[in-house]
Scaffold this active site. Structure first.
Site, short mmCIF file in Angstrom:
data_model
loop_
_atom_site.label_atom_id
_atom_site.label_comp_id
_atom_site.label_asym_id
_atom_site.label_seq_id
_atom_site.Cartn_x
_atom_site.Cartn_y
_atom_site.Cartn_z
N CYS A 287 -8.85 47.19 12.34
CA CYS A 287 -10.14 47.87 12.23
C CYS A 287 -11.33 47.09 12.79
O CYS A 287 -11.91 47.50 13.78
CB CYS A 287 -10.40 48.23 10.77
SG CYS A 287 -9.19 49.40 10.14
N1 LIG Z 1 -4.53 49.88 8.28
C1 LIG Z 1 -5.71 50.05 7.70
O1 LIG Z 1 -6.07 49.30 6.81
C2 LIG Z 1 -6.64 51.16 8.11
C3 LIG Z 1 -7.76 51.41 7.31
C4 LIG Z 1 -8.61 52.43 7.64
C5 LIG Z 1 -8.37 53.17 8.78
N2 LIG Z 1 -7.29 52.91 9.57
C6 LIG Z 1 -7.09 53.76 10.75
O2 LIG Z 1 -6.04 54.68 10.45
C7 LIG Z 1 -5.25 54.92 11.62
C8 LIG Z 1 -3.80 54.57 11.35
O3 LIG Z 1 -3.72 53.20 11.06
P1 LIG Z 1 -2.45 52.51 10.43
O4 LIG Z 1 -2.85 51.12 10.09
O5 LIG Z 1 -1.87 53.36 9.38
O6 LIG Z 1 -1.47 52.48 11.70
P2 LIG Z 1 0.07 52.14 11.74
O7 LIG Z 1 0.35 51.62 13.10
O8 LIG Z 1 0.46 51.33 10.54
O9 LIG Z 1 0.78 53.56 11.57
C9 LIG Z 1 0.67 54.57 12.49
C10 LIG Z 1 1.99 55.31 12.54
O10 LIG Z 1 1.86 56.43 13.41
C11 LIG Z 1 3.09 56.60 14.09
N3 LIG Z 1 2.86 57.43 15.27
C12 LIG Z 1 2.29 57.09 16.44
N4 LIG Z 1 2.22 58.15 17.26
C13 LIG Z 1 2.75 59.21 16.58
C14 LIG Z 1 2.95 60.56 16.89
N5 LIG Z 1 2.57 61.07 18.05
N6 LIG Z 1 3.55 61.34 15.98
C15 LIG Z 1 3.93 60.85 14.79
N7 LIG Z 1 3.75 59.55 14.44
C16 LIG Z 1 3.16 58.74 15.32
C17 LIG Z 1 3.56 55.21 14.35
O11 LIG Z 1 4.95 55.17 14.59
C18 LIG Z 1 3.16 54.50 13.06
O12 LIG Z 1 4.19 54.50 12.11
C19 LIG Z 1 -5.89 54.13 12.73
O13 LIG Z 1 -6.83 54.92 13.38
C20 LIG Z 1 -6.63 53.02 11.99
O14 LIG Z 1 -7.72 52.52 12.71
C21 LIG Z 1 -6.42 51.92 9.24
#
Ligand SMILES: NC(=O)c1ccc[n+]([C@@H]2O[C@H](COP(=O)([O-])OP(=O)(O)OC[C@H]3O[C@@H](n4cnc5c(N)ncnc54)[C@H](O)[C@@H]3O)[C@@H](O)[C@H]2O)c1
Length: 448
Positions: A287
């Site tokens: 982030c």
């Molecule tokens: N990790 C955090 O603490 C956090 C906090 C707030 C916001 N976010 C935001 O949330 C979003 C997700 O973050 P995250 O940390 O969970 O990511 P992550 O990488 O842990 O998980 C994302 C998942 O999406 C899957 N994926 C990718 N393309 C796909 C598709 N087309 N269809 C289905 N699945 C698909 C991936 O395989 C993965 O498992 C990002 O935009 C991030 O900036 C993350």
């Protein structure tokens, strides 16, 4: 698609929303989560706990298998909880994007990284939204959760969904609601973090709010998806800029011979008008190092050149190099060079008590020390091995013998599992970038 169009002509537009609302309230709505990472899996769990039947869709086979086996790969989600919900039929996972068709609500939680050029990479969002479009039917609610620049939901997501021939606010509903999860934070879990929601139409906002109200304590509706998108970027840019200030203070205090940690801790006693932020070896995670660039990219497109945010990014990105220089200086003082010194890095994740090494400054620091010829190893209870310059490096056990055999120990991540009294007592030289050894005082301890 054609049959959808025909359905539409016969269905009452308002009835579509009312039907969905009823299904959400009586839990018969089938909830979908696209992307089962940190955000998606936590969200899926919260929905399932509240009695929804949740289908998680992910392109990653391992994640899908793991969820279906009730084995969590995320520290904040216990396998016990997951297994019990999977067994009850509350959660199931699939790789098949066609599952979208049977779902009533879809929360999109896919990654939003940066390209090498630091421009937003929305390819995951586009792929997920295109998959939704291919199976879109009247009565579905789509909520984008991925962090992104203001305008994404309306300008990028909406046109793709409308290619289905269905109309937003009438046939399907679209809103943006930023995820604000803080991994490792036990006090503020999904349920306790207020959810900001901005829909394309007021009814979109309302339906998304009704869904999230079922399992989040407080809902904060805003007037548009753009506002909701901007809220998330303000929050993370606020952190980036304030961390940059703390880092600049650390650089300054080093020159002035002042302990920056003592200064911050004393300033923190001011009961109003001050919020503590801390310096460190650099920014990490998905982030804070990423999101401000989504904002600056978009601002530039509209003819605005952000200065403070850019400067903060520059200050923060120099911290790994500063940490390396402090290590080199400390070794030099002891007639040692980085080359050939045995250096142990404690912690490699980007923050304490998480398993996430994405963008972790520790990796850059290890790489820098390796390039200078250090005899490196690391210990991290959450990361059994990692790739460093194409080589697989394994975490060493945190033992007395290991500590005593080092020329230098660097605390890069202040995991609570480390025994800091042991580090303080048995390491000849310690560079503490997190003030983890705040209660120990010794000439061997050098704080950032
Ligand atoms: N990790 C955090 O603490 C956090 C906090 C707030 C916001 N976010 C935001 O949330 C979003 C997700 O973050 P995250 O940390 O969970 O990511 P992550 O990488 O842990 O998980 C994302 C998942 O999406 C899957 N994926 C990718 N393309 C796909 C598709 N087309 N269809 C289905 N699945 C698909 C991936 O395989 C993965 O498992 C990002 O935009 C991030 O900036 C993350």
């Amino acid at each position: 698609m054609h049959s959808h169009q025909e359905d539409l002509c016969t269905a009452q537009p308002s009835a579509i929303g009312e039907n969905l609302e009823k299904k959400i309230r009586d839990r018969s709505a089938r909830a979908g989560v696209i992307g089962l990472g940190y955000v998606g899996l936590s969200l899926a769990l919260e929905m399932a706990k509240e009695g929804f039947q949740v289908t998680g869709i992910d392109i990653d086979r391992q994640k899908v298998d793991s969820v279906n086996a009730g084995i969590s790969y995320i520290l904040d989600v216990s396998s016990e909880d997951l297994l019990s919900l999977v067994t009850k039929g509350g959660i199931k996972a699939t790789q098949a994007l066609a599952a979208v068709e049977n779902l009533d609500t879809l929360s999109i939680c896919v990654p939003t990284p940066l390209r090498k050029t630091k421009d937003p990479d929305l390819s995951f969002v586009i792929a997920a939204v295109e998959a939704v479009r291919n199976h879109l039917r009247p009565g579905q609610l789509i909520i984008v959760e991925s962090t992104t620049y203001p305008g994404t939901t309306r300008e990028l997501v909406l046109p793709i969904l409308e290619e289905s021939g269905l109309q937003v606010g009438k046939d399907f509903f679209l809103a943006y609601s930023p995820e604000r999860l803080d991994p490792g934070n036990k006090a503020y879990t999904t349920r306790k973090i207020p959810k900001v929601i901005g829909g394309i139409t007021p009814r979109c906002t309302e339906l998304a709010a009704i869904l999230y109200q079922q399992f989040v304590e407080r809902i904060v509706p805003v007037s548009s998806p753009e506002s909701a998108e901007m809220v998330k970027l303000l929050e993370n840019t606020f952190r980036s800029v304030n961390i940059a200030l703390a880092n600049e203070m650390a650089l300054m205090c080093h020159k002035l011979g002042i302990n920056v940690w003592e200064v911050i801790e004393a300033a923190e006693t001011k009961p109003f008008g001050f919020l503590p932020f801390y310096p460190g070896p650099g920014l990490g995670g998905h982030c804070i190092p990423v999101d401000p660039y989504y904002l600056t990219w978009r601002a530039r497109m509209n003819g605005f050149e952000p200065r403070l945010i850019e400067l903060a990014g520059q200050i923060n990105t120099q911290m790994p190099a500063f940490t390396i220089s402090r290590i080199a200086d400390a070794l030099n003082q002891r007639q040692k060079s980085v080359k050939g010194s045995r250096i142990l890095a404690l912690g490699v994740t980007y923050k304490r008590d998480t398993t996430d090494i994405r963008e972790s400054p520790a990796i850059e620091i290890l790489r820098g020390l390796h390039q200078k010829g250090a005899n490196l190893c690391y210990s991290d209870p959450y990361i059994p091995s990692l790739q460093l310059d194409g080589k697989l490096v394994k975490s060493v056990d945190f033992t007395l013998a290991v500590l005593e055999s080092m020329d230098c120990v660097v605390v890069l991540t202040d995991h609570s599992a480390f025994n800091y009294a042991m580090v303080a007592a048995h390491s000849p030289l310690i560079i503490d970038t997190r003030n983890a050894l705040r209660s120990f005082s010794s000439p061997h301890i050098i704080r950032l």
